[in-house]
Write a protein that holds these residues in place. Sequence first.
Motif, mmCIF file in Angstrom:
data_model
loop_
_atom_site.group_PDB
_atom_site.id
_atom_site.type_symbol
_atom_site.label_atom_id
_atom_site.label_comp_id
_atom_site.label_asym_id
_atom_site.label_seq_id
_atom_site.Cartn_x
_atom_site.Cartn_y
_atom_site.Cartn_z
ATOM 1 N N LEU A 89 -15.477 91.532 -10.471
ATOM 2 C CA LEU A 89 -14.472 92.568 -10.239
ATOM 3 C C LEU A 89 -15.096 93.934 -10.008
ATOM 4 O O LEU A 89 -14.479 94.797 -9.375
ATOM 5 C CB LEU A 89 -13.506 92.647 -11.423
ATOM 6 C CG LEU A 89 -12.515 91.506 -11.570
ATOM 7 C CD1 LEU A 89 -11.710 91.682 -12.838
ATOM 8 C CD2 LEU A 89 -11.604 91.412 -10.367
ATOM 9 N N SER A 90 -16.281 94.150 -10.500
ATOM 10 C CA SER A 90 -16.902 95.464 -10.355
ATOM 11 C C SER A 90 -17.814 95.567 -9.135
ATOM 12 O O SER A 90 -18.442 96.603 -8.936
ATOM 13 C CB SER A 90 -17.694 95.801 -11.622
ATOM 14 O OG SER A 90 -18.752 94.884 -11.790
ATOM 15 N N PHE A 91 -17.908 94.536 -8.324
ATOM 16 C CA PHE A 91 -18.722 94.611 -7.114
ATOM 17 C C PHE A 91 -18.109 95.601 -6.136
ATOM 18 O O PHE A 91 -16.953 95.500 -5.758
ATOM 19 C CB PHE A 91 -18.797 93.259 -6.408
ATOM 20 C CG PHE A 91 -19.764 92.286 -7.004
ATOM 21 C CD1 PHE A 91 -20.759 92.691 -7.863
ATOM 22 C CD2 PHE A 91 -19.676 90.956 -6.695
ATOM 23 C CE1 PHE A 91 -21.650 91.796 -8.399
ATOM 24 C CE2 PHE A 91 -20.562 90.046 -7.230
ATOM 25 C CZ PHE A 91 -21.544 90.462 -8.071
ATOM 26 N N GLY A 92 -18.891 96.554 -5.696
ATOM 27 C CA GLY A 92 -18.407 97.520 -4.719
ATOM 28 C C GLY A 92 -18.119 96.891 -3.376
ATOM 29 O O GLY A 92 -17.235 97.335 -2.647
ATOM 30 N N PHE A 93 -18.857 95.822 -3.031
ATOM 31 C CA PHE A 93 -18.653 95.155 -1.748
ATOM 32 C C PHE A 93 -17.240 94.592 -1.641
ATOM 33 O O PHE A 93 -16.583 94.713 -0.609
ATOM 34 C CB PHE A 93 -19.685 94.026 -1.577
ATOM 35 C CG PHE A 93 -19.418 93.139 -0.404
ATOM 36 C CD1 PHE A 93 -19.649 93.605 0.880
ATOM 37 C CD2 PHE A 93 -18.935 91.853 -0.567
ATOM 38 C CE1 PHE A 93 -19.410 92.793 1.973
ATOM 39 C CE2 PHE A 93 -18.701 91.040 0.510
ATOM 40 C CZ PHE A 93 -18.935 91.507 1.783
ATOM 41 N N ILE A 94 -16.744 94.004 -2.723
ATOM 42 C CA ILE A 94 -15.400 93.420 -2.698
ATOM 43 C C ILE A 94 -14.361 94.532 -2.578
ATOM 44 O O ILE A 94 -13.380 94.405 -1.838
ATOM 45 C CB ILE A 94 -15.176 92.545 -3.941
ATOM 46 C CG1 ILE A 94 -16.045 91.297 -3.816
ATOM 47 C CG2 ILE A 94 -13.722 92.183 -4.123
ATOM 48 C CD1 ILE A 94 -15.953 90.346 -4.961
ATOM 49 N N LEU A 96 -14.810 97.443 -1.148
ATOM 50 C CA LEU A 96 -14.910 97.971 0.215
ATOM 51 C C LEU A 96 -14.260 97.025 1.218
ATOM 52 O O LEU A 96 -13.510 97.453 2.101
ATOM 53 C CB LEU A 96 -16.377 98.197 0.576
ATOM 54 C CG LEU A 96 -16.661 98.767 1.945
ATOM 55 C CD1 LEU A 96 -16.090 100.170 2.059
ATOM 56 C CD2 LEU A 96 -18.154 98.774 2.217
ATOM 57 N N LEU A 97 -14.508 95.722 1.085
ATOM 58 C CA LEU A 97 -13.922 94.742 1.995
ATOM 59 C C LEU A 97 -12.398 94.735 1.878
ATOM 60 O O LEU A 97 -11.688 94.673 2.889
ATOM 61 C CB LEU A 97 -14.492 93.354 1.690
ATOM 62 C CG LEU A 97 -14.161 92.242 2.669
ATOM 63 C CD1 LEU A 97 -14.712 92.569 4.035
ATOM 64 C CD2 LEU A 97 -14.747 90.934 2.176
ATOM 65 N N ASN A 98 -11.891 94.828 0.672
ATOM 66 C CA ASN A 98 -10.448 94.847 0.475
ATOM 67 C C ASN A 98 -9.824 96.125 1.039
ATOM 68 O O ASN A 98 -8.762 96.084 1.659
ATOM 69 C CB ASN A 98 -10.142 94.700 -1.016
ATOM 70 C CG ASN A 98 -8.757 94.189 -1.255
ATOM 71 O OD1 ASN A 98 -8.158 93.576 -0.386
ATOM 72 N ND2 ASN A 98 -8.230 94.443 -2.433
ATOM 73 N N ALA A 99 -10.482 97.257 0.852
ATOM 74 C CA ALA A 99 -9.965 98.521 1.390
ATOM 75 C C ALA A 99 -9.946 98.491 2.916
ATOM 76 O O ALA A 99 -8.980 98.945 3.546
ATOM 77 C CB ALA A 99 -10.810 99.681 0.894
#
Length: 141
Positions: A89-94, A96-99
């Motif tokens: 849940l704390s991965f920035g990649f996820i 960013l991808l969701n945004a």
Amino acid sequence: MLKRLRVRRHPASFSTGVDPLLSGQRVWPNILLVVGLTALIAAGMYLDWDARVLAGVTVLVGLVTGLFVWLVGIIGLVPLIGPIIVKVLSFGFIWLLNAMGYLVSYIAIRRGYSRDVLTYRGLTMALLIGIVIGYIVAQFI
């Protein structure tokens, strides 16, 4: 002979050495807050309030009170799988991808590609779920 190190504590701060999250001292206000927010969201959906206002109030209350941190802490208490879910849940990649997915969806819906947006969001969710499952399996191998 070994001497024990004494920890200096303020006389007014009594501590049993038990984590407040586990001792029940601060859990009830957070549980009541979750129930209250859930009731607010349910009432808002029933009364057809604007979804953006409901989401904004929920995020604002969650950020101000630290409710999101508490929920992530509760998820992290689950043995074996909890800390891994918190890491994912704390991965920035996820994030960013969701945004990016929301931004592209907004633009595409404005232009009339709502059916394509559904397909795109489905593929994005499948990709995110695949990443999460892959990360969890890799942690156990």
